[in-house]
Design an enzyme around this catalytic site. Sequence first.
Site, PDB file in Angstrom:
ATOM      1  N   ASN A 299      44.560  41.882  30.560  1.00 35.05           N
ATOM      2  CA  ASN A 299      45.210  40.579  30.395  1.00 35.05           C
ATOM      3  C   ASN A 299      44.240  39.449  30.047  1.00 35.05           C
ATOM      4  O   ASN A 299      44.500  38.284  30.310  1.00 35.05           O
ATOM      5  CB  ASN A 299      46.079  40.239  31.614  1.00 35.05           C
ATOM      6  CG  ASN A 299      45.272  40.063  32.880  1.00 35.05           C
ATOM      7  OD1 ASN A 299      44.074  40.319  32.891  1.00 35.05           O
ATOM      8  ND2 ASN A 299      45.919  39.620  33.943  1.00 35.05           N
TER       9      ASN A 299
ATOM     10  N   GLU B 226      33.762  32.830  44.247  1.00 34.47           N
ATOM     11  CA  GLU B 226      33.610  33.545  42.969  1.00 34.47           C
ATOM     12  C   GLU B 226      32.524  32.917  42.098  1.00 34.47           C
ATOM     13  O   GLU B 226      31.785  33.631  41.425  1.00 34.47           O
ATOM     14  CB  GLU B 226      34.960  33.570  42.233  1.00 34.47           C
ATOM     15  CG  GLU B 226      35.989  34.450  42.943  1.00 34.47           C
ATOM     16  CD  GLU B 226      37.337  34.500  42.249  1.00 34.47           C
ATOM     17  OE1 GLU B 226      38.225  35.198  42.760  1.00 34.47           O
ATOM     18  OE2 GLU B 226      37.523  33.837  41.201  1.00 34.47           O
TER      19      GLU B 226
ATOM     20  N   HIS C 102      40.564  36.172  33.747  1.00 38.15           N
ATOM     21  CA  HIS C 102      40.761  36.016  35.194  1.00 38.15           C
ATOM     22  C   HIS C 102      40.449  34.563  35.533  1.00 38.15           C
ATOM     23  O   HIS C 102      39.552  33.961  34.945  1.00 38.15           O
ATOM     24  CB  HIS C 102      39.799  36.918  35.982  1.00 38.15           C
ATOM     25  CG  HIS C 102      39.699  36.530  37.435  1.00 38.15           C
ATOM     26  ND1 HIS C 102      40.605  36.959  38.377  1.00 38.15           N
ATOM     27  CD2 HIS C 102      38.824  35.698  38.085  1.00 38.15           C
ATOM     28  CE1 HIS C 102      40.283  36.423  39.553  1.00 38.15           C
ATOM     29  NE2 HIS C 102      39.211  35.664  39.399  1.00 38.15           N
TER      30      HIS C 102
ATOM     31  N   TYR D 143      36.391  42.402  43.126  1.00 32.87           N
ATOM     32  CA  TYR D 143      37.835  42.567  43.340  1.00 32.87           C
ATOM     33  C   TYR D 143      38.160  43.229  44.680  1.00 32.87           C
ATOM     34  O   TYR D 143      39.231  43.827  44.836  1.00 32.87           O
ATOM     35  CB  TYR D 143      38.442  43.382  42.195  1.00 32.87           C
ATOM     36  CG  TYR D 143      38.727  42.575  40.945  1.00 32.87           C
ATOM     37  CD1 TYR D 143      39.684  41.553  40.959  1.00 32.87           C
ATOM     38  CD2 TYR D 143      38.072  42.824  39.748  1.00 32.87           C
ATOM     39  CE1 TYR D 143      39.980  40.824  39.818  1.00 32.87           C
ATOM     40  CE2 TYR D 143      38.360  42.089  38.596  1.00 32.87           C
ATOM     41  CZ  TYR D 143      39.313  41.093  38.646  1.00 32.87           C
ATOM     42  OH  TYR D 143      39.608  40.361  37.519  1.00 32.87           O
TER      43      TYR D 143
ATOM     44  N   LYS E 193      37.784  38.872  29.869  1.00 36.22           N
ATOM     45  CA  LYS E 193      37.725  40.299  30.204  1.00 36.22           C
ATOM     46  C   LYS E 193      37.391  41.179  28.985  1.00 36.22           C
ATOM     47  O   LYS E 193      37.468  40.719  27.834  1.00 36.22           O
ATOM     48  CB  LYS E 193      39.077  40.719  30.803  1.00 36.22           C
ATOM     49  CG  LYS E 193      39.395  40.016  32.131  1.00 36.22           C
ATOM     50  CD  LYS E 193      40.658  40.584  32.757  1.00 36.22           C
ATOM     51  CE  LYS E 193      40.976  39.929  34.075  1.00 36.22           C
ATOM     52  NZ  LYS E 193      42.115  40.574  34.766  1.00 36.22           N
TER      53      LYS E 193
END
Length: 163
Positions: free
Chosen positions: A137, A151, A140, A74, A34
């Site tokens: 964070n 995905e 993913h 998302y 990320k």
Amino acid sequence: MVAGAGNYRCGQGLAAERIKARHMAIERTLSIIKPDATRRNLTGKINAKFEEAGLRIVAQKRIFLSLAQAQKFYEVHKDRPFFGELTEFMASEPVVVQVLEGEGAIAKNREVMGATNPANADDGTIRKEFALSVGENSVHGSDAPETAAEEIAYFFSGLELVG
Ligand code: CMP
């Protein structure tokens, strides 16, 4: 009698082998490094964690998601209060999307990542070492075989997966 018991044991052995084979299946999972991590130049350190855990990076590219692309990815979280924050963050700076392959890759990747909230992540995990918050964070990872397939297909064509 003895032969019967032997056959039973043999049958049990076969069943155990089949269960083991199922658990050891080679899987692929989608991973995203990320923006908080690409910004801090952590791609190599995070990739080292995957490789040390036996996961092979069979596809990888650095891309800049548009807000619409992040929202589509998302979509499952669209009614959650953090949806806006999450998608704007994911479209704020480059990400590295990748496909990890290995035995039980989906669960293994989740183990290596650690808990979503870094405050709850185990020592040695990516999120414990690198994540800044539950939103920022660092990584993913897909949560199940069906979502992994969806995905992966969102970001990669079959030709880009080189096992
Ligand atoms: P990820 O595995 O990418 O899946 C959904 C993401 O939503 C999750 O990681 C977190 O980064 C993010 N998320 C979950 N809860 C919150 C929250 N309370 N605030 C901001 N982001 C969150």
